[in-house]
Motif scaffolding. Structure first.
Motif, PDB file in Angstrom:
ATOM      1  N   VAL A 153     -41.788 -57.048 -47.125  1.00  0.00           N
ATOM      2  CA  VAL A 153     -41.639 -56.734 -48.545  1.00  0.00           C
ATOM      3  C   VAL A 153     -42.907 -56.183 -49.187  1.00  0.00           C
ATOM      4  CG1 VAL A 153     -40.951 -57.633 -50.804  1.00  0.00           C
ATOM      5  CG2 VAL A 153     -39.882 -58.536 -48.740  1.00  0.00           C
ATOM      6  N   HIS A 198     -44.838 -61.742 -54.287  1.00  0.00           N
ATOM      7  CA  HIS A 198     -45.584 -61.304 -55.469  1.00  0.00           C
ATOM      8  C   HIS A 198     -46.507 -62.388 -56.019  1.00  0.00           C
ATOM      9  CE1 HIS A 198     -43.630 -57.458 -55.592  1.00  0.00           C
ATOM     10  NE2 HIS A 198     -42.451 -58.038 -55.455  1.00  0.00           N
ATOM     11  N   HIS A 246     -37.666 -63.775 -56.782  1.00  0.00           N
ATOM     12  CA  HIS A 246     -38.464 -62.739 -56.119  1.00  0.00           C
ATOM     13  C   HIS A 246     -39.890 -62.664 -56.655  1.00  0.00           C
ATOM     14  CE1 HIS A 246     -39.286 -59.177 -53.824  1.00  0.00           C
ATOM     15  NE2 HIS A 246     -39.597 -58.490 -54.904  1.00  0.00           N
ATOM     16  N   HIS A 310     -38.644 -57.840 -60.758  1.00  0.00           N
ATOM     17  CA  HIS A 310     -40.067 -57.581 -61.015  1.00  0.00           C
ATOM     18  C   HIS A 310     -40.413 -57.629 -62.495  1.00  0.00           C
ATOM     19  CE1 HIS A 310     -39.324 -55.141 -57.223  1.00  0.00           C
ATOM     20  NE2 HIS A 310     -40.073 -56.155 -56.856  1.00  0.00           N
ATOM     21  N   HIS A 481     -43.344 -52.347 -51.367  1.00  0.00           N
ATOM     22  CA  HIS A 481     -44.577 -52.455 -52.149  1.00  0.00           C
ATOM     23  C   HIS A 481     -45.815 -52.018 -51.371  1.00  0.00           C
ATOM     24  CE1 HIS A 481     -42.387 -54.419 -55.325  1.00  0.00           C
ATOM     25  NE2 HIS A 481     -41.843 -55.223 -54.434  1.00  0.00           N
TER      26      HIS A 481
HETATM   27 FE   LIG Z   1     -40.727 -56.837 -55.005  1.00  0.00          FE
END
Ligand SMILES: [Fe+2]
Length: 487
Positions: A153, A198, A246, A310, A481
């Protein structure tokens, strides 16, 4: 960091010197001159999707299988001399080409090393996970936990380590010199949950705040690693189920989670190829707790059900916590990703009373996601945000160009790469000291020519188009990403 004035002067001088976009400089053979668009003058080609093949296995979602090393790449325009480092981007690239969901391919890094205005090399490398090494698809190796995940990811750099995350297990570490896989990184054996794709690095402390979600209890755990990379805190967060969480956000004083109604439902995998689904009865809420814990002090406020992959950023305004998110009305409810609109929305949670209160406001009607802020302002009020804007398409996710939103002026400025080109997430690399002084790096794919470039945009003037385009020796599939690792 150089002074703002110095930086502005040098950036202005650089931009004058590098202005091939519109300046009519001679182009290498094979390049189309134009107003910052690799596509200028091209006739739009319909983006066709074969209904007999999953959309995420065709067009530029189709994986590449060979690992390439190429040096001395061809550059159009001028790469800013200040850029000395590695751009690397992670994505899902199934070695068997038969995975059941876009998110379930083997991780692959595509990296470009830049120095002295030159692109020294390109490399793409698989994440050498046990699943990859054994030739297994995602769910064939058992529960995707610990090292048993595809790490596909995101990429993170913290405490001298280049890491990738697959969000459902431990991160993997890589050698930034050649993108070879070093191995699982479990914080010296101290990590006991998954590692989000993240994490947030607090610009004031260098501490990395992150979380892991689980398919069973503990559903959610908050972690902090100090600036040296040592895991100094792991605390369970009281959550009410196994949701697909996420991302999250921080301010200077808060941690913010959003618990949304996309739940782990393992039984779905057999019928849909994906183990998460929307739940009409679960509800949705935002939780706010002190940065650094304790998690027992988290307070929640219910919100209308929705989904957010996000956030752009979050910050405090007095008693209000402001979180800018790319919000979907629903998710994983039988639709495909391209069917639903991701729209920039401002969440505002007032923390002043005995109970939290919530309001929200749509900021833009343009479909866009992959938000990015100047990470020197993580958790602080930011004026600018960058996004990948999306064209509506009935059968696939059609990424287009890059957009910059100015919250103060309330404007959205766009780089349109032309009808046949598609950009990924734009990673912001700072140069001066003011917010927004810097460059955006992203891969751009042209389907008319089946070529990919790493493009560099002036972050404060995206509409002008790239200041440099680095031709990749091969097609770079769409991914997730990216990351800049300064030398
Ligand atoms: Fe993401």
């Amino acid at each position: 960091m150089r002074s703002t004035q110095q930086s502005r002067l040098s950036r202005r001088a650089f931009l004058r010197a590098s202005a091939f976009a519109g300046a009519g400089l001679a182009m290498p053979t094979g390049w189309i001159a134009g107003c910052g668009s690799d596509d200028s003058g091209e006739i739009a080609i319909p983006l066709e999707v074969d209904p007999n093949t999953p959309w995420f296995l065709q067009n530029n979602y189709q994986p590449v299988h060979d690992e390439v090393t190429e040096t001395d790449l061809v550059v159009r325009g001028n790469i800013p001399r200040s850029l000395d480092g590695l751009y690397v981007r992670n994505g899902s690239n199934p070695q068997n080409s038969d995975n059941t969901h876009w998110f379930l391919g083997d991780g692959m890094l595509h990296g470009v090393r830049i120095r002295d205005g030159q692109a020294l090399w390109y490399r793409n490398r698989y994440a050498r996970t046990p699943l990859f090494n054994d030739g297994l698809n995602s769910m064939d190796g058992g529960a995707p936990i610990r090292g048993n995940n595809q790490s596909n990811v995101s990429a993170i750099y913290h405490a001298g380590r280049l890491l990738t995350s697959g969000e459902v297990g431990f991160p993997y570490e890589y050698d930034p010199e050649d993108l070879s896989t070093v191995g699982v990184h479990d914080f010296g054996g101290n990590l006991n949950t998954a590692f989000t794709a993240h994490p947030k690095i607090d610009p004031a402390t260098g501490f990395m705040h992150f979380f892991g979600y689980g398919f069973g209890p503990p559903f959610l755990t908050y972690h902090v690693a100090d600036a040296s990379g040592e895991l100094i805190l792991s605390q369970e967060v009281p959550a009410r189920g196994a949701t697909m969480m996420h991302s999250f956000a921080i301010t200077e004083t808060d941690v913010i989670f959003w618990e949304l109604p996309v739940l782990f439902k393992g039984e779905l995998f057999a019928s849909t190829g994906w183990p998460f689904g929307w739940d009409d009865d679960f509800g949705a809420r935002i939780g706010i707790m002190p940065l650094g814990g304790p998690t027992s002090e988290i307070r929640w406020v219910e919100i209308e059900p929705c989904y957010v992959f996000h956030e752009l950023n979050a910050f405090r305004e007095g008693d209000d916590v402001v979180i800018d998110v790319c919000r979907f009305d629903r998710m994983m409810d039988g639709e495909e990703l391209g069917d639903i609109d991701s729209l920039l929305t401002r969440w505002r949670v007032n923390t002043g009373g005995d109970a939290l209160s919530f309001s929200d406001q749509r900021l833009e009607d343009q479909i866009m996601d992959f938000p990015f802020h100047d990470r020197r302002f993580t958790g602080r009020a930011n004026r600018y945000g960058w996004f990948t804007w999306v064209r509506r398409h009935p059968d696939t996710l059609d990424f287009a160009g890059i957009a910059m939103r100015d919250h103060q002026a309330q404007t959205l400025e766009r780089y349109d790469p032309g009808p046949n080109s598609h950009c990924g997430e734009a990673f912001f690399v700072p140069e001066g000291s003011d917010e927004g002084d810097g460059w955006l790096l992203t891969f751009r794919y042209n389907r008319a020519r089946n070529t990919s470039d790493l493009i560099i945009l002036d972050a404060m003037n995206v509409a002008r188009g790239p200041v440099a385009e680095i031709r990749m020796p091969r097609r770079v599939p769409f991914g997730f990403h990216g990351l800049w690792v300064a030398a």
